[in-house]
Structures are given as structure tokens and as C-alpha cells.
Enzyme design. Structure first.
Site, PDB file in Angstrom:
ATOM      1  N   HIS A 111       0.829  -1.224   0.035  1.00 39.10           N
ATOM      2  CA  HIS A 111      -0.237  -0.166  -0.033  1.00 39.10           C
ATOM      3  C   HIS A 111       0.864   1.162   0.016  1.00 39.10           C
ATOM      4  O   HIS A 111       1.840   1.371   0.698  1.00 39.10           O
ATOM      5  CB  HIS A 111      -1.007  -0.091   1.200  1.00 39.10           C
ATOM      6  CG  HIS A 111      -2.171   0.771   1.135  1.00 39.10           C
ATOM      7  ND1 HIS A 111      -1.762   2.257   1.319  1.00 39.10           N
ATOM      8  CD2 HIS A 111      -3.483   0.859   0.803  1.00 39.10           C
ATOM      9  CE1 HIS A 111      -3.114   2.805   1.190  1.00 39.10           C
ATOM     10  NE2 HIS A 111      -3.823   1.918   0.750  1.00 39.10           N
ATOM     11  N   ASP A 170      -7.987  -3.892  -0.584  1.00 43.19           N
ATOM     12  CA  ASP A 170      -8.357  -4.012  -2.022  1.00 43.19           C
ATOM     13  C   ASP A 170      -8.329  -5.453  -2.712  1.00 43.19           C
ATOM     14  O   ASP A 170      -9.255  -5.638  -3.441  1.00 43.19           O
ATOM     15  CB  ASP A 170      -7.499  -3.058  -3.189  1.00 43.19           C
ATOM     16  CG  ASP A 170      -7.835  -1.717  -2.895  1.00 43.19           C
ATOM     17  OD1 ASP A 170      -8.821  -1.245  -2.312  1.00 43.19           O
ATOM     18  OD2 ASP A 170      -6.569  -1.034  -2.609  1.00 43.19           O
TER      19      ASP A 170
END
Length: 424
Positions: free
Chosen positions: A307, A364
Site C-alpha cells: 500500500h 483491495d
């Protein structure tokens, strides 16, 4: 308000010293107030605003190095597992979790506004049937100001508050309808006997022909967690867009539409959709090992791992993985693509290359798998992200309008032509 530390940073510029005050928040690094640099005839240069705090906020705190995400001080994993989405909405809007009585009242307010003006349903007919649902959302959300224009005085706190409730309540209806429209099915209206997540899934998948349709409680819980885990994420691109648009005095529906537009960008809101596209490209479980070797050789990108903000782990991912496991077990799906995703996860969690680089599955990765398992098409993934993030956007919009603010006006480093004359 932030507090002055008494410390100052000293900038040496053109033989002069400029003292810049340093402020402390309740958490996070100190910040240097650079506005006095302007008086010297200079600007600061920070492409992407990576080192710039554009505002003060009490809503969300992120420490990417430690994997911390707090909403009004509460860890995101606690909110996702011990509260529901509307309780999180109340928290973001008001600063505290609701009491039992306040929760009943707030839930009732939201239920009372889930319907949209009947003419809004006709508005959809102006779009092509193959339009992307996000294109539809940008249009219909912005158009709400034409239907609810009697409460658009942004200086009136009551107008601001009712608009916030309307947005939280109506966005799921519009989101589900954007899907129904593109697949040619009749719109399904919201029901007051269903909770927030159940209502959305009912409007998505029920049809007039199937009167016995019931929402699977495991899927409703999963959707509620997805909403909660995506409710806010500090001053990201879309939230900053909402604040910037709001600083002009634009009405809140226009501001949220602007946020949806920013979220539509693949670098922002399209990450879970990109995960599914990556799985399509890999093709089968047999190809996973070779794909991961290509990742190591930097020949392809590994989507849904690591991330930009979280350098160790995404605090939302643990809850999302647990939810993913619950959904797959409840549905008993035998989907080759989901098996492929699980093999990717297995390798990433055990291969030293990925472990040492802390390339763990992020929110995600798991949310994309869950949404696919539920039966939601990939083009709706970002719409659901926008639905969940609406409360974050409107909370920041409300916070900005609760005190004095200035119109946003970034500067630039001009590198074009110097002044010249037209010669003919």
C-alpha cells in the site's frame, strides 16, 4: 485547534532568516507553517502534496509506518467488527459513537430518506444502457441539487445536516439503480424493514419476479464491513477534491459528484477492479508461480499487495480477510478465479521475497474477491467504494464549513515561455 510548540524552523533565503512556526497535532508529526514564505516573494514546491498538510482535521488519523487507521480515535478494526456502518457514519459526522437511543433515531432518519424524487428515476433514461455506472453516478448525484434545492444554504447548519443525511441515504439507491439500468432490469425501491447493507443488496439483486428473494445475512455483514472499512481515509485525492470544490461555496451535491469523479481514476478507486483484471490475465492456478517470478523480475505489477500509505500492513486487511473467508465458506463457490486468488495469497504470505518487502495482501485484494463472490460485476466495484466513502466526504465538507476557511488556490512553478510580443 493545533497548538504552537514554541519551536520555530528557520529558513535562510537571500541572506535573510524567515522564522516559521511549528505546530503539533494530537497525533502524528509536527508541521511547519510556511505561509510567511509568501511575503518573501517565494512559494513552496511540493508536487502531489506529499509533504503538505492542506487543513486541520479531527476526523481520521493514519500512521502508515505503524499500520494505524483511527476514526475519531477508534481503531478501524474495532469499528468494523463491533459497530455497524451507520454507527460509523454517526461517529464520523458527530465525533462520538451513538448511544442506543441516538442510533435508533439516526437509523430512522436515514431510512426516511432512502427514496429519491420520482423524476430522478426518469433521469436515468438519458444515459446509454452500456454507460459505465460511475459515469451515471457522477451525473445523477450532481443532479440531486436540482431536486432538493430548498435545503442548499450552506451557511445554515440545518440545511447542511439534512443534506448529509440525504446523501448517505440516497447514494445506495442511486448506486443500485445505476447497475439495474445497465443490465436492463426494473428499479427496485428501498425497504424500511431492511438495514443499510441489506437494503443495498436487495435493490441490487431482487427482481419483481422473485418475491421471495432474501438477502443472505453473511453477505449483508460482509457488505456492511466493506462499507465501514472504506468510509474514510483522511486527505486522499477524492476527499481533497471535495474540500477544494467545497471551498468555492459549491453545493454539497456538486462537491460529492466531484469526489466521485476523482475516485473514478484508476490510480485511486480502481484498485480492487485492477485485482480482478490481473487475475484474468494470469488465467489459471498453474500460471501463478510463473507470474510471481515475473513480479520479482519487475516485468509485471502485483495488484492488491502492499500500500502507498501503509508501509508494514494495511490495518483493514485482517478484517477483510476474515470476512472473505466467511463469504467463501458460506457460498461454497467453486470458482477457478477465486482459487487462483487464494494461491496468490499463499505465495505472497510465505515467499521471503514478498514477506521481506512487506508486500502483504491489502484491503483491495480481499474486497475484490468478496464482491466477485457476491455476484457484483467489476464495473460496480468503484461505485460501491463511492457509496461507502460518501460519509467521509460529507464529514470533511461539514468540518470545513463549521469554521472559517479559505478558497483553495494552489500555486505553480511556471516553466513556459517568457513574455513575448506578437510579430506579424
Amino acid at each position: 485547534m493545533s497548538e504552537a510548540t514554541g519551536k520555530k524552523a528557520v529558513l535562510h533565503l537571500d541572506g535573510k532568516e524567515i522564522e516559521l512556526p511549528i505546530y503539533s497535532g494530537t497525533l502524528g508529526p509536527d508541521v511547519i507553517d510556511v505561509k510567511d514564505v509568501l511575503a518573501s516573494g517565494h512559494f513552496t514546491f511540493d508536487p502531489g502534496f506529499m509533504a503538505t498538510a492542506s487543513c486541520e482535521s479531527k476526523i481520521t488519523f493514519i500512521d502508515g509506518d505503524k499500520g494505524i487507521l483511527l476514526h475519531r480515535g477508534y481503531p478501524i478494526d474495532q469499528l468494523a467488527t463491533q459497530a455497524d456502518y451507520l454507527e460509523t457514519c454517526y461517529l464520523l459526522l458527530n465525533g462520538e459513537l451513538p448511544t442506543a437511543e441516538q442510533k435508533v433515531e439516526f437509523d430512522a432518519k436515514v431510512r426516511a430518506h432512502t427514496m429519491v424524487h420520482d423524476q430522478v428515476s426518469r433521469f436515468f433514461n438519458g444515459f446509454r444502457r452500456d454507460a459505465h455506472p460511475m459515469a451515471i453516478m457522477v451525473g445523477v448525484v450532481g443532479a440531486l441539487s436540482a431536486f432538493y434545492h430548498n435545503n442548499l444554504d450552506i451557511e445554515d447548519i440545518n440545511h447542511r445536516e439534512i443534506t448529509a443525511i440525504r446523501l448517505i441515504a440516497k447514494i445506495p439507491t442511486l448506486a443500485a439503480w445505476s447497475y439495474k439500468y445497465t443490465v436492463g432490469q426494473p428499479f427496485i425501491y428501498p425497504r424500511n424493514d431492511l438495514n443499510y447493507a441489506e437494503n443495498f443488496l436487495h435493490m441490487m439483486f431482487a427482481t419483481p419476479a422473485d418475491r421471495d428473494y432474501k438477502v443472505n445475512p453473511v453477505l449483508a455483514r460482509a457488505m456492511d464491513r466493506i462499507f465501514t472499512l472504506h468510509a474514510d481515509h483522511e486527505q486522499n485525492a477524492s476527499t481533497s477534491t471535495v474540500r477544494l470544490a467545497g471551498s468555492t461555496g459549491a453545493n454539497p451535491y456538486a462537491c460529492i459528484s466531484a469526489g466521485i469523479s476523482a475516485l473514478w481514476g484508476p490510480a485511486h478507486g480502481g484498485a480492487n477492479e485492477a485485482v480482478l483484471k490481473m487475475l484474468d490475465e494470469i488465467g489459471s492456478v498453474e500460471n501463478v508461480a510463473e507470474f510471481m517470478e515475473k513480479v520479482k523480475r519487475k516485468e509485471v505489477k502485483l495488484m492488491g499487495f502492499g500500500h502507498r500509505v501503509y508501509k508494514n500492513f494495511d490495518p483493514r486487511a485482517k478484517v477483510m480477510k476474515q470476512t472473505c473467508d466467511e463469504v467463501l465458506e458460506a457460498l461454497g463457490i467453486n470458482d477457478p478465479q477465486l482459487a487462483l486468488a487464494m494461491e496468490l495469497e499463499r505465495i505472497a504470505l510465505n515467499d521471503p521475497y514478498f514477506v521481506e518487502r512487506k508486500l502483504y495482501p491489502n484491503v483491495d485484494f480481499y474486497s475484490g474477491i468478496i464482491l466477485k463472490a457476491i455476484g457484483i460485476p467489476t464495473e460496480m466495484f468503484t461505485v460501491i467504494f463511492a457509496l461507502a466513502r460518501t460519509v467521509g466526504w460529507i464529514s470533511h465538507w461539514l468540518e470545513m464549513h463549521s469554521g472559517p476557511y479559505k478558497i483553495g488556490r494552489p500555486r505553480q512553478l511556471y516553466t513556459g515561455e517568457v513574455q513575448r510580443d506578437i510579430k506579424r
